[in-house]
Design a protein around this motif. Sequence first.
Motif, PDB file in Angstrom:
ATOM      1  N   ARG A 274     -54.099   4.439 -25.472  1.00 58.32           N
ATOM      2  CA  ARG A 274     -52.917   4.608 -26.315  1.00 58.32           C
ATOM      3  C   ARG A 274     -51.910   3.516 -25.996  1.00 58.32           C
ATOM      4  N   TYR A 275     -51.490   2.805 -27.010  1.00 59.52           N
ATOM      5  CA  TYR A 275     -50.379   1.872 -26.923  1.00 59.52           C
ATOM      6  C   TYR A 275     -49.187   2.615 -27.522  1.00 59.52           C
ATOM      7  N   GLN A 276     -48.111   2.738 -26.765  1.00 59.49           N
ATOM      8  CA  GLN A 276     -46.953   3.499 -27.223  1.00 59.49           C
ATOM      9  C   GLN A 276     -45.731   2.589 -27.319  1.00 59.49           C
ATOM     10  N   ASN A 277     -45.391   2.203 -28.548  1.00 57.76           N
ATOM     11  CA  ASN A 277     -44.201   1.408 -28.822  1.00 57.76           C
ATOM     12  C   ASN A 277     -44.153   0.128 -27.973  1.00 57.76           C
ATOM     13  N   VAL A 278     -45.268  -0.600 -27.932  1.00 61.70           N
ATOM     14  CA  VAL A 278     -45.410  -1.793 -27.084  1.00 61.70           C
ATOM     15  C   VAL A 278     -44.864  -3.026 -27.799  1.00 61.70           C
ATOM     16  N   THR A 279     -44.064  -3.778 -27.080  1.00 55.86           N
ATOM     17  CA  THR A 279     -43.522  -5.040 -27.586  1.00 55.86           C
ATOM     18  C   THR A 279     -43.876  -6.149 -26.609  1.00 55.86           C
ATOM     19  N   GLN A 280     -44.261  -7.289 -27.146  1.00 55.79           N
ATOM     20  CA  GLN A 280     -44.586  -8.459 -26.334  1.00 55.79           C
ATOM     21  C   GLN A 280     -43.935  -9.676 -26.976  1.00 55.79           C
ATOM     22  N   CYS A 281     -43.242 -10.451 -26.172  1.00 55.07           N
ATOM     23  CA  CYS A 281     -42.570 -11.653 -26.670  1.00 55.07           C
ATOM     24  C   CYS A 281     -43.135 -12.894 -25.993  1.00 55.07           C
ATOM     25  N   TYR A 282     -43.091 -13.983 -26.707  1.00 56.99           N
ATOM     26  CA  TYR A 282     -43.503 -15.272 -26.168  1.00 56.99           C
ATOM     27  C   TYR A 282     -42.425 -16.275 -26.550  1.00 56.99           C
ATOM     28  N   GLN A 283     -41.826 -16.904 -25.575  1.00 52.02           N
ATOM     29  CA  GLN A 283     -40.743 -17.861 -25.780  1.00 52.02           C
ATOM     30  C   GLN A 283     -39.656 -17.275 -26.682  1.00 52.02           C
ATOM     31  N   ASP A 284     -39.181 -16.104 -26.333  1.00 53.03           N
ATOM     32  CA  ASP A 284     -38.100 -15.402 -27.036  1.00 53.03           C
ATOM     33  C   ASP A 284     -38.423 -15.018 -28.480  1.00 53.03           C
ATOM     34  N   LYS A 285     -39.679 -15.056 -28.848  1.00 53.20           N
ATOM     35  CA  LYS A 285     -40.093 -14.617 -30.187  1.00 53.20           C
ATOM     36  C   LYS A 285     -41.127 -13.501 -30.017  1.00 53.20           C
ATOM     37  N   ALA A 286     -40.945 -12.407 -30.730  1.00 54.24           N
ATOM     38  CA  ALA A 286     -41.856 -11.265 -30.614  1.00 54.24           C
ATOM     39  C   ALA A 286     -43.224 -11.613 -31.194  1.00 54.24           C
ATOM     40  N   THR A 287     -44.263 -11.451 -30.369  1.00 58.47           N
ATOM     41  CA  THR A 287     -45.631 -11.566 -30.859  1.00 58.47           C
ATOM     42  C   THR A 287     -45.925 -10.347 -31.717  1.00 58.47           C
ATOM     43  N   PHE A 288     -45.519  -9.187 -31.224  1.00 57.33           N
ATOM     44  CA  PHE A 288     -45.514  -7.943 -31.998  1.00 57.33           C
ATOM     45  C   PHE A 288     -44.473  -7.013 -31.404  1.00 57.33           C
ATOM     46  N   GLU A 289     -43.956  -6.131 -32.252  1.00 55.53           N
ATOM     47  CA  GLU A 289     -42.929  -5.189 -31.834  1.00 55.53           C
ATOM     48  C   GLU A 289     -43.349  -3.777 -32.194  1.00 55.53           C
ATOM     49  N   GLY A 290     -43.186  -2.862 -31.257  1.00 53.03           N
ATOM     50  CA  GLY A 290     -43.415  -1.449 -31.534  1.00 53.03           C
ATOM     51  C   GLY A 290     -44.856  -1.085 -31.845  1.00 53.03           C
ATOM     52  N   LEU A 291     -45.811  -1.799 -31.262  1.00 48.05           N
ATOM     53  CA  LEU A 291     -47.225  -1.501 -31.503  1.00 48.05           C
ATOM     54  C   LEU A 291     -47.557  -0.119 -30.948  1.00 48.05           C
TER      55      LEU A 291
END
Length: 105
Positions: free
Chosen positions: A3-20
């Motif tokens: 389960r991924y719960q509201n996962v956010t990952q950023c790269y160089q201050d830009k979100a790769t994905f938000e709220g996965l």
Amino acid sequence: MIRYQNVTQCYQDKATFEGLTLHIEKGEFFVLVGKSGSGKTTALKMLNRLIDADSGEIYIDNKPITSYNLRKLRLDIGRNHKITRRRRHSFYGFRFRKSESFTAT
């Protein structure tokens, strides 16, 4: 279960994905499909903690992945990187080496 719960990952201050948020039940076949740069590889690398989430939680068998022994976690998860490529999308998948549940440390 994964389960991924509201996962956010950023790269160089830009979100790769938000709220996965996604749930993968035991025995389900799951594939990530998306354009180049959409975060497919990042999402899979987060499962075995090659990359940590900036926010949110990832669970295996209802336990946070941070509670597992890192070496064992990585050995028990197999990943098929770019299974195939069609048009402008890549397909990814993963499997567990063991059919049993993981043991938290």
